[in-house]
Write an enzyme that holds these catalytic residues in place. Structure first.
Site, mmCIF file in Angstrom:
data_model
loop_
_atom_site.group_PDB
_atom_site.id
_atom_site.type_symbol
_atom_site.label_atom_id
_atom_site.label_comp_id
_atom_site.label_asym_id
_atom_site.label_seq_id
_atom_site.Cartn_x
_atom_site.Cartn_y
_atom_site.Cartn_z
ATOM 1 N NE ARG A 57 56.002 37.125 43.847
ATOM 2 C CZ ARG A 57 56.119 35.964 44.885
ATOM 3 N NH1 ARG A 57 55.458 34.935 44.451
ATOM 4 N NH2 ARG A 57 56.918 36.793 46.234
ATOM 5 C CB CYS A 116 59.619 29.376 52.050
ATOM 6 S SG CYS A 116 58.820 31.176 51.171
ATOM 7 C CG ASP A 185 62.064 32.798 44.120
ATOM 8 O OD1 ASP A 185 60.739 32.724 43.579
ATOM 9 O OD2 ASP A 185 62.201 32.865 45.362
ATOM 10 C CG ASN A 195 64.623 30.878 49.235
ATOM 11 O OD1 ASN A 195 63.504 30.716 48.024
ATOM 12 N ND2 ASN A 195 64.197 30.152 50.077
HETATM 13 C C1 RUB Z 1 58.524 30.793 47.563
HETATM 14 C C2 RUB Z 1 60.036 31.580 47.694
HETATM 15 C C3 RUB Z 1 60.502 29.737 47.185
HETATM 16 C C4 RUB Z 1 61.646 29.779 45.819
HETATM 17 C C5 RUB Z 1 61.546 28.355 45.290
HETATM 18 O O1 RUB Z 1 58.524 32.460 47.780
HETATM 19 O O2 RUB Z 1 61.240 32.002 47.590
HETATM 20 O O3 RUB Z 1 61.503 29.503 48.298
HETATM 21 O O4 RUB Z 1 60.047 30.545 44.687
HETATM 22 O O5 RUB Z 1 59.738 27.454 44.693
HETATM 23 P P1 RUB Z 1 57.307 33.150 47.187
HETATM 24 P P2 RUB Z 1 59.435 25.858 43.655
HETATM 25 O O6 RUB Z 1 56.101 32.095 48.484
HETATM 26 O O7 RUB Z 1 57.597 34.212 47.235
HETATM 27 O O8 RUB Z 1 56.739 32.844 46.105
HETATM 28 O O9 RUB Z 1 60.607 25.548 44.337
HETATM 29 O O10 RUB Z 1 58.837 26.242 43.966
HETATM 30 O O11 RUB Z 1 60.516 27.283 42.540
#
Ligand code: RUB
Length: 307
Positions: A57, A116, A185, A195
């Protein structure tokens, strides 16, 4: 299936998702490889899996940070495994602090809207519940992979009332929200927040209705390569996740995983070092962490880009 291969497949297929979970899964894969290696083949084996993981990713600075850290601790198997344990502990400690800072921002008696699934956001909301706040959370389903269902389930398990909506209802529901909160992200050196696709559109709606938008994210989400002039890559996923291409012969089908919200739409980044406006967050992170490791992070980033 081999355990390491399964982790790689799960990350690619989003069976493991969210930046924090992806970083922890990557460390688990490295641990398995290290445990299976002799001291003689440790370095080669770990370097190979690190590259494979980093390529699963591309929009994941937290995973790249974890993997760069792994590459720095390859002097022996024992040292590597201990170092990974320390790193995991730091991730969890940071999460606790973010939960505390974030819970203070959750409006008692109010409505929160999110998009999400972010473990960091769920932790903030469950902490707010633990300290006695009552609130409802509006959760978008998050097409095309429906990560909103994970968020809704985790919040319901914590006893938090949930309203589940389609993504396109976000504008309508934003009007009555008191806080818009998401994870991230990546956060760039000029305070842009990367994000899940749809995040920026909801940030615009939040601005329209004067709803504060906060991003709950550890400092690992700050991507130092963006300070060195590189653009944050945006992952483009398989179009078949959106629609079966045979249903629309001739159509271009696009499936970007993330979008980029400009700093003027973000009110605060809630991190383990405190809550800061996005414009100054990168400077605060650099001040706390130093920039000495930048070359190693860039080296891994460049290998990932050469794919
Ligand atoms: C997940 C997403 C989350 C961030 C933060 O995207 O956009 O908001 O990754 O997550 P995907 P965290 O489902 O494509 O991975 O706070 O758990 O790090």
């Amino acid at each position: 299936m081999d355990e390491v291969q399964k982790i790689l497949d799960d990350i690619r297929a989003l069976r493991v998702q969210g930046a924090r979970n992806v970083a922890l899964a990557a460390l688990k894969a490295v641990k398995i490889v290290a445990e299976r290696s002799s001291d003689a083949d440790l370095v080669d084996n770990v370097k190979n899996v690190v590259l494979e993981l980093a390529r699963t990713r591309p929009t994941e600075p937290a995973m790249r940070d974890a993997l760069t850290y792994v590459l720095r601790h390859l002097s022996s198997k024992e040292e590597l495994l201990k170092a990974i344990d320390r790193y995991e502990d730091e991730i969890r400690e940071a999460e606790e602090k973010i939960a505390d800072y974030g819970a203070r921002r959750v409006p008692d008696g109010g409505v929160v809207i999110t998009h999400c699934h972010s473990t960091t956001v769920v932790r903030v909301l469950t902490r707010a519940k633990e300290v006695g706040k009552e609130f409802r959370v509006v959760v978008t389903e998050t097409r095309p992979k429906y990560q909103g269902k994970i968020t809704a389930r985790e919040l319901l398990e914590a006893g938090i009332p949930v309203t589940y909506i389609v993504d396109s209802a976000a504008y309508l529901f934003m009007r009555d929200a008191d806080l818009y909160i998401t994870g991230a992200d990546a956060i760039t050196s000029d305070g842009y927040v990367v994000n899940k696709i749809g995040t920026a559109l909801m940030a615009l709606a939040a601005k329209r209705f004067d709803v504060p938008y906060c991003v709950a994210a550890s400092t690992l989400k700050y991507d130092p390569v963006t300070a060195a002039g590189f653009e944050e890559p945006i992952e483009e996923r398989d179009p078949s996740e959106v629609v079966d291409p045979s249903e629309l012969p001739g159509a271009e089908i696009r499936n970007p995983a993330f979008d980029v919200t400009p700093p003027d739409l973000v009110d605060g980044i809630i991190s383990e070092i405190g809550v800061y406006a996005p414009q100054i967050f990168p400077a605060m992170v650099a001040q706390q962490k130093g920039v000495s490791d930048l070359e190693e992070v860039i080296a891994l980033f460049e290998l990932v880009r050469q794919k």
